[in-house]
Design an enzyme around this catalytic site. Structure first.
Site, short mmCIF file in Angstrom:
data_model
loop_
_atom_site.label_atom_id
_atom_site.label_comp_id
_atom_site.label_asym_id
_atom_site.label_seq_id
_atom_site.Cartn_x
_atom_site.Cartn_y
_atom_site.Cartn_z
CE1 TYR A 135 -3.81 2.35 0.90
CE2 TYR A 135 -2.44 3.05 2.74
CZ TYR A 135 -3.56 3.23 1.94
OH TYR A 135 -4.41 4.27 2.18
CE LYS A 190 -3.66 5.15 -1.14
NZ LYS A 190 -4.80 5.52 -1.99
N1 LIG Z 1 -9.43 5.64 6.17
C1 LIG Z 1 -8.19 6.07 6.36
O1 LIG Z 1 -7.73 6.22 7.51
C2 LIG Z 1 -7.29 6.39 5.19
C3 LIG Z 1 -5.99 6.84 5.47
C4 LIG Z 1 -5.15 7.17 4.41
C5 LIG Z 1 -5.61 7.10 3.10
N2 LIG Z 1 -6.88 6.65 2.85
C6 LIG Z 1 -7.31 6.60 1.45
O2 LIG Z 1 -8.58 7.22 1.31
C7 LIG Z 1 -9.34 6.59 0.28
C8 LIG Z 1 -10.70 6.14 0.82
O3 LIG Z 1 -10.44 5.29 1.93
P1 LIG Z 1 -11.60 4.70 2.86
O4 LIG Z 1 -11.00 4.56 4.21
O5 LIG Z 1 -12.86 5.47 2.66
O6 LIG Z 1 -11.72 3.24 2.24
P2 LIG Z 1 -12.97 2.21 2.29
O7 LIG Z 1 -13.90 2.54 3.39
O8 LIG Z 1 -12.33 0.88 2.25
O9 LIG Z 1 -13.71 2.50 0.89
C9 LIG Z 1 -13.01 2.28 -0.29
C10 LIG Z 1 -13.89 2.68 -1.45
O10 LIG Z 1 -13.15 2.48 -2.67
C11 LIG Z 1 -13.93 1.63 -3.52
N3 LIG Z 1 -13.06 0.82 -4.38
C12 LIG Z 1 -12.00 0.06 -4.04
N4 LIG Z 1 -11.49 -0.54 -5.12
C13 LIG Z 1 -12.28 -0.17 -6.17
C14 LIG Z 1 -12.30 -0.49 -7.54
N5 LIG Z 1 -11.39 -1.31 -8.09
N6 LIG Z 1 -13.24 0.07 -8.34
C15 LIG Z 1 -14.18 0.92 -7.82
N7 LIG Z 1 -14.23 1.24 -6.51
C16 LIG Z 1 -13.29 0.70 -5.70
C17 LIG Z 1 -14.75 0.76 -2.58
O11 LIG Z 1 -15.84 0.19 -3.29
P3 LIG Z 1 -16.57 -1.20 -2.87
O12 LIG Z 1 -17.63 -0.81 -1.87
O13 LIG Z 1 -17.10 -1.70 -4.16
O14 LIG Z 1 -15.51 -2.08 -2.29
C18 LIG Z 1 -15.15 1.81 -1.53
O15 LIG Z 1 -16.20 2.60 -2.02
C19 LIG Z 1 -8.49 5.43 -0.24
O16 LIG Z 1 -7.79 5.83 -1.40
C20 LIG Z 1 -7.52 5.18 0.91
O17 LIG Z 1 -6.33 4.59 0.50
C21 LIG Z 1 -7.74 6.29 3.86
#
Ligand SMILES: NC(=O)c1ccc[n+]([C@@H]2O[C@H](COP(=O)([O-])OP(=O)(O)OC[C@H]3O[C@@H](n4cnc5c(N)ncnc54)[C@H](OP(=O)(O)O)[C@@H]3O)[C@@H](O)[C@H]2O)c1
Length: 266
Positions: A162, A166
């Site tokens: 990851y 990134k």
């Molecule tokens: N949460 C954190 O603390 C955190 C920290 C640093 C960075 N981030 C970044 O922030 C972003 C959102 O994170 P999150 O925490 O909200 O993640 P999450 O709750 O796991 O949600 C991920 C979203 O991305 C979608 N997704 C994943 N792979 C996909 C694909 N191949 N095609 C279409 N949709 C896809 C998922 O869809 P499905 O429902 O279909 O699976 C879901 O809607 C990500 O890029 C993550 O790396 C998050």
């Protein structure tokens, strides 16, 4: 009528972007999801100015179809693209602990495809619409773990694939910024903070994810006396948009935290 495309909008931070942006009835929001039929949180939201569009972000052709669908509704224009979709395997293994080189390679490639190549495809798909619009702004969700300074300062050996994906993503965003600066585009990579998305999670956290958290906490505790609790998606999205909306064009292509800098990440 400002138009927004948000990828990965079915849950988590992407869903919150859609909720937040669509509270203004003037905004036209396109929520890109992998599967329309299971995007229950968006269906429940039921806002007139939200259109659900289907595309797996690893599928360039599906993204081109999604862009054509958006273009039809917007007279071939788009103001903002938010590349939010992403995923992590979170296996709990450091770079030297994978059971074998095949598993390590598979994890690296799968994670790269979903976090890095996907954003390149998504940006390329929506660029023609963005070029036709007056705003030309692209926000991409990255992560502190993909930042060299954070990794070294926080002694963070985990989240291997990851973090590598990134870090490469940050460079992809910089490449777009370098190419499109003269046309007035603003690109920004942002870490949303440590965000609690459990309310919209579809599966409980894996054992590996818990191990990753332990690894991160161990590294962080060597430089931070107490680690702050995760923030809510609401707080994260507000902070990200504050940074993004005031980001200067001359700094297009940088990667920052939700505080708008490269020193404070949580
Ligand atoms: N949460 C954190 O603390 C955190 C920290 C640093 C960075 N981030 C970044 O922030 C972003 C959102 O994170 P999150 O925490 O909200 O993640 P999450 O709750 O796991 O949600 C991920 C979203 O991305 C979608 N997704 C994943 N792979 C996909 C694909 N191949 N095609 C279409 N949709 C896809 C998922 O869809 P499905 O429902 O279909 O699976 C879901 O809607 C990500 O890029 C993550 O790396 C998050």
């Amino acid at each position: 009528m400002p138009s927004y495309v948000v990828t990965g909008a079915s849950r988590g931070i992407g869903l919150q972007f859609v909720k937040h942006l669509s509270t203004d009835e003037q905004n036209q929001v396109f929520a890109v999801v992998r599967n329309k039929a299971t995007a229950n949180f968006l269906h429940e939201l039921g806002r007139k100015n939200v259109t659900i569009v289907e595309a797996d972000v690893t599928d360039a052709k599906a993204l081109n179809r999604a862009a054509a669908e958006v273009g039809k509704a917007t007279n071939n224009k788009l103001d903002y693209l938010i590349n939010n979709a992403g995923s992590a395997s979170f296996l709990g293994w450091t770079i030297d602990q994978f059971p074998n080189s095949e598993e390590l390679e598979k994890d690296l490639i799968d994670t790269f495809r979903n976090n890095t190549i996907a954003v390149v495809h998504s940006t390329n798909a929506f660029l023609p619409l963005l070029k036709n619009g007056p705003t030309k702004k692209v926000l991409t969700l990255s992560g502190a773990s993909g930042h060299l300074g954070f990794t070294l300062h926080a002694n963070a050996p985990g989240m291997v694939s990851y973090s590598i994906a990134k870090a490469a993503l940050n460079m992809a965003v910089a490449k777009f910024a370098a190419q499109y600066r003269a046309e007035g585009f603003v690109f920004l990579s942002i870490c949303p903070g440590m965000v609690d998305t459990t309310a919209t999670q579809t599966a409980p956290p894996s054992e590996g994810a818990m191990e990753e958290l332990k690894l991160l906490s161990k590294g962080l505790s060597s430089v931070m006396p107490s680690i702050p609790a995760p923030i809510s998606p609401e707080e994260s999205v507000k902070m990200q948009l504050d940074v993004f909306n005031s980001w200067p064009a001359e700094r297009s292509g940088e990667m920052v935290s939700h505080f708008g800098n490269e020193t404070r990440w949580i």
